[in-house]
Design an enzyme around this catalytic site. Structure first.
Site, short mmCIF file in Angstrom:
data_model
loop_
_atom_site.label_atom_id
_atom_site.label_comp_id
_atom_site.label_asym_id
_atom_site.label_seq_id
_atom_site.Cartn_x
_atom_site.Cartn_y
_atom_site.Cartn_z
N HIS A 256 4.71 40.75 -31.91
CA HIS A 256 4.93 40.37 -33.32
C HIS A 256 4.09 41.26 -34.25
CE1 HIS A 256 5.65 37.36 -36.62
NE2 HIS A 256 4.54 37.90 -37.07
N GLU A 257 2.80 41.31 -34.00
CA GLU A 257 1.93 42.09 -34.89
C GLU A 257 2.27 43.58 -34.81
OE1 GLU A 257 0.32 40.53 -37.07
OE2 GLU A 257 0.52 38.57 -36.12
N GLU A 286 8.21 40.51 -42.47
CA GLU A 286 8.35 39.52 -41.39
C GLU A 286 9.60 39.81 -40.55
OE1 GLU A 286 5.83 37.78 -40.89
OE2 GLU A 286 6.48 36.27 -39.45
ZN ZN Z 1 4.12 37.97 -39.18
#
Ligand code: ZN
Length: 489
Positions: A256-257, A286
């Site tokens: 995710h990061e 995001e």
């Molecule tokens: Zn995020």
């Protein structure tokens, strides 16, 4: 323009220095240094605010705004972005900033206490104060339909709550139905026990590298809550967290990061140290992290590639068949906690917060009634009532920090991710095959070409149109994806 770029370049340098102080605070600073560090950060924030609101910078911007640059030029985009930022900074009286800082600091400790005793009433008066201040704050900005829209605009430029409602409209009914069906898919939990920390970190690094994360311009550290930060765009860092009993959590947090970091590392060098050296919006940022985490990291192809190594590294999994593991990673269920929600239920948690935020700022809901309202919405969207406030209204840090209008960007990011994914699948029929072979380069290059390199040059709508021809964010591709994944398994 040269003068304007130089003046704002200095602001960005100062912001990078502040980011480094913050990063150190979260990762390496000894606990006794807290007071000194707060003072240093406050001092630097003050300098940045002064620079941002200086006459020099404003005059340089005005001069460039009058120059006859073509509509779609780099210079025009710089002016547009900078105008937005300077207007925001100039509108806010120092006293309000100070009051908000004090109120959120106090609310943060109240939140910790309230969580400990699972009692919302400890936080309620603090939240009431913050919401009143945020109402004042919202009233500073003109041109919005309602106070909440002024807050939303800070995270998602130009997005109104009416537009978000329109985009979210199909989610509640359709997602709930998909989740009901998906929850029937049998999934056994993975064997418990202690999964080696070293192995978790080694696999995380390997996957980050395969995704194309540039370790020459970044590093991975450990924190309790993973995040991405940049200390200028030549230094984009991520953190991850290790849970000894949940190895997949460390991996998917890293993925995710890393999705966020690839965005920033991929911004074209000519935008570095300019106001365009940034993502388009929170939701767009995001979308990049969620695309990698969910559409890649929870896919069958991805685990076909990685699972053999997983089994080698973690002896607990030696006798767990790949199919059982895949189902465990993709287990769907209605649950209380947003951050632990699966990809199929996640947006429902956002709907709960979005409705409550709107009601709080329209005056329909009093902060002291928030707990009951929360439990009511959880019942409405997820069909469950939290066991107590800690697992309910007290679970997120956003509201005590004054971050209202932030939550919708998470769900919008999920939707954009699926829109981009559809375009990627159309253009690259061999996408799944490549992922199954651990070859992420074509996907990364696609994202770099279509999204990353442009930084904040285009608006959200312009960029979406360029990527997939869509006029705006749509829930349809996301719902199609969920249906395909969870109703045929
Ligand atoms: Zn995020």
């Amino acid at each position: 323009m040269k003068n304007l770029l130089e003046l704002y370049g200095t602001v960005l340098d100062l912001q990078a220095a502040l980011a480094l102080l913050e990063f150190d605070q979260q990762t390496a600073m000894p606990s006794g240094a807290e007071t000194g560090r707060s003072a240093q950060m406050a001092a630097l924030s003050g300098v940045i605010h002064r620079e941002m609101t200086s006459g020099k910078l404003r005059r340089a911007l005005e001069k460039c705004e009058k120059a006859p640059y073509p509509e779609d030029s780099f210079e025009k985009a710089v002016c547009r972005q900078l105008r937005r930022k300077l207007d925001r900074a100039a509108q806010i009286p120092g006293k309000l900033v100070k009051n908000l800082t004090m109120a959120t600091a106090s609310a943060h400790s109240a939140w910790l206490k309230a969580r400990e005793s699972a009692d919302y009433s400890i936080l309620a008066p603090e939240l009431e104060r913050i919401i009143a201040l945020k109402q004042q704050y919202a009233a500073l900005f003109s041109g919005f339909e309602c106070a909440y829209d002024a807050l939303l605009d800070e995270y998602e430029p130009g997005m109104s709550s009416a537009e978000v409602e329109r985009i979210f409209a199909p989610l509640a009914a359709e997602q709930t139905q998909i989740v009901r069906e998906a929850a029937q898919i049998p999934a056994e939990p993975l064997p418990g026990g202690s999964y080696s920390k070293a192995a978790q970190l080694a696999i995380s690094s390997k996957v980050a590298k395969a995704m194309g994360y540039d370790f020459k311009h970044g590093r991975i550290d450990l924190t309790e809550h993973p995040f991405t930060t940049n200390i200028g765009l030549q230094d984009v860092r991520i953190t991850t967290a290790v849970h000894r009993d949940l190895p997949v959590s460390c991996l998917l947090s890293t993925v995710h990061e890393c999705g966020h970091a690839l965005y920033e590392q991929g911004i074209a060098p000519q935008y570095h140290r300019t106001v365009l050296g940034d993502g388009v919006s929170y939701a767009f940022h995001e979308s990049q992290s969620r695309l990698w985490e969910n559409l890649v990291g929870r896919s069958r192809a991805f685990w076909e590639w990685l699972y053999p190594e997983y089994q080698k590294r973690f002896k607990q999994l030696a006798s767990v068949p790949a199919e059982q593991f895949f189902r465990a990673v993709n287990r769907v269920q209605f649950s209380e906690i947003r951050t632990e929600a699966d990809e199929a239920t996640y947006n429902l948690h956002i709907l709960v917060r979005f409705e409550l935020e709107k009601e709080l700022f329209s005056g329909k809901l009093a902060p002291r009634e928030l707990r009951d309202a929360w439990n009511g919405k959880m019942e409405k969207f997820l069909g469950i009532t939290p066991r107590n406030d800690r697992y309910g209204v007290l679970q997120d840090i956003h509201w005590p920090l004054g971050d209202f209008g932030y939550f919708p960007t998470y769900a919008l990011g999920n939707l954009i991710a699926s829109q981009i994914w559809e375009a990627a699948e159309t253009l690259m029929p061999e996408l799944e095959q490549n992922i199954g072979a651990g070859n992420f380069k074509p996907l990364r290059e696609f994202l770099r070409e279509k999204v990353h390199r442009h930084g904040a040059r285009y608006t959200r709508e312009q960029l979406l149109k360029q990527i997939c021809g869509a006029e705006s964010i749509s829930a349809r591709p996301f719902l199609n994806y969920l249906r395909k994944k969870y109703t045929v398994a």
